[in-house]
Design a protein around this motif. Structure first.
Motif: not given
Length: 402
Positions: A369-378
């Motif tokens: 749900a949220v991991g890939p998006v957060a990781a991409a923006n890190a």
């Protein structure tokens, strides 16, 4: 995704292979967890020191260099051979980089490392991570977690005591106690000797168990790996004789048989014991256990009729507790089976793995749900941050493990 088809990476600590005979409770816990997960149908890929079991699925990047002591170096549980970390830490980095380069191959990472590097990589792996807290607070793990970009690791602790210890350091964890494979720790018939087993290091206090046995006038058998040779020579060897026998490091079947044929086990930690796996193992055989009350020990024995507590370091009190357990109803026919039944109800590995599967499923769903998006923006970790954290990582290495 069904919990029956998860692809899991398990990262073990550096230093000891995950194999028999187990170097300590930490290594034993990992071995049995991996074994049980595989029996449940999961694809578990182990990242561990060369010589470990379960490495058939592991790519070369997951095989960590072995610890080899040079002539003149004294093997122990605190230090590493000269130059070992110069090879081992880059190898650990390569393993983490492999996961990050192949996120489609794995669903999650279960981290047991005592080094901060995996925690610092948690947000960059492309899959979620859960880390088990097996020890008192290690500064390097705290530093590594603080350096993680994006979603960091989730944490579980082996006891409420351990969870509370880490909270002031900013590490919040759920409690998931260690567990024991009841099939590998069968019921024993008991006997007349006392038993002590575990790592022979100063914080485990084996010499105090020998002193308690002497007060009781009972023979005691000690088993375990010598992790502190100086302590063994100064405190253990002088106490050995016909009434205090050291049988060395035993494989699990032989150890379970020894414990099951004993009158009582003595557990003598003189540090803040995070859990005390040997307590659960002992009770699983039906053998009672007398323990020093420290750290998470009181949690482990809570409500268990086969266990008793004494103040830390109080040898006469420990002997009195053991004497009461040996002479009580525990020795009557059928009571040992009840002790075992209570241990299975509280510490069955089969039941604990079901809880672990629920946690894994939750992590995978949250990450979707949220991991890939957060990781991409890190923001990637700066080299300066890594350099600044280096000394704290090295401080963690020097800490004693389970």
């Amino acid at each position: 995704m069904s919990a029956a088809h998860l692809n899991i990476v398990v990262i073990a600590p550096l230093r000891y292979p995950i194999t028999e005979p187990h170097a300590g409770g930490l290594e034993s816990s990992i071995w049995h967890q991996v074994n049980q997960l595989r029996q449940r149908g999961h694809r578990v890929t182990l990242c561990a020191v060369e010589g470990s079991d379960f490495m058939q699925l592991s790519p070369p990047e997951f095989v960590m260099p072995p610890v080899v002591w040079a002539p003149g170096e004294l093997p122990n549980d605190v230090d590493y051979p000269a130059g070992y970390l110069d090879t081992a830490l880059p190898a650990l980095e390569r393993a983490l980089a492999f996961i990050a380069a192949h996120p489609g191959r794995f669903d999650l990472v279960h981290n047991h490392s005592l080094h901060g590097t995996p925690l610092a990589w948690a947000g960059r792996l492309g899959v979620p991570m859960v880390s088990t807290l097996h020890t008192p607070v290690l500064p390097g793990l705290v530093a590594g977690h603080a350096l993680s970009d994006g979603p960091g690791s989730r944490f579980v602790a082996v006891s409420s005591h351990t969870s509370a210890e880490w909270m002031p350091a900013g590490i919040v964890s759920d409690v998931l106690p260690n567990a024991v494979d009841s099939e590998l720790w069968p019921a024993g018939a008991g006997g007349s000797d006392l038993v002590w087993f575990g790592r022979i290091v100063v914080e485990k206090g084996a010499h105090l168990a020998i002193d308690a046995a002497q007060l009781l006038g009972r023979r005691i058998v000690l088993a375990g790996r010598v992790g502190d040779p100086e302590y063994f020579e100064n405190e253990i060897r002088p106490r050995l004789g016909t009434e205090a026998v050291y049988v060395g490091e035993l494989r699990q079947p032989e150890l379970a048989a020894l414990v099951g044929q004993s009158a009582c086990a003595l557990v003598t930690p003189v540090w803040q014991e995070p859990f005390g796996l040997i307590i659960a193992e002992t009770l699983m055989t039906g053998t009672p256990v007398a323990c020093f009350e420290t750290g998470g020990v009181a949690e482990v024995v809570a409500g268990m009729r086969g266990a008793g507590l004494a103040p830390v370091g109080d040898v006469p009190s420990l002997a009195a507790v053991a004497d009461e357990l040996i002479g009580s109803e525990l020795q009557r026919r059928g009571i040992r089976s009840l002790v075992r039944a209570e241990a299975i109800a509280k510490y069955s590995l089969a039941a604990r793995v079901l809880e672990l599967e629920e946690l894994y499923e939750q992590l995978v769903m949250e990450w979707a749900a949220v991991g890939p998006v957060a990781a991409a923006n890190a923001t990637p970790l700066a080299k300066a941050q890594w350099a600044a954290a280096g000394t704290e990582f090295e401080a963690a290495i020097a800490e004693r493990a389970l």
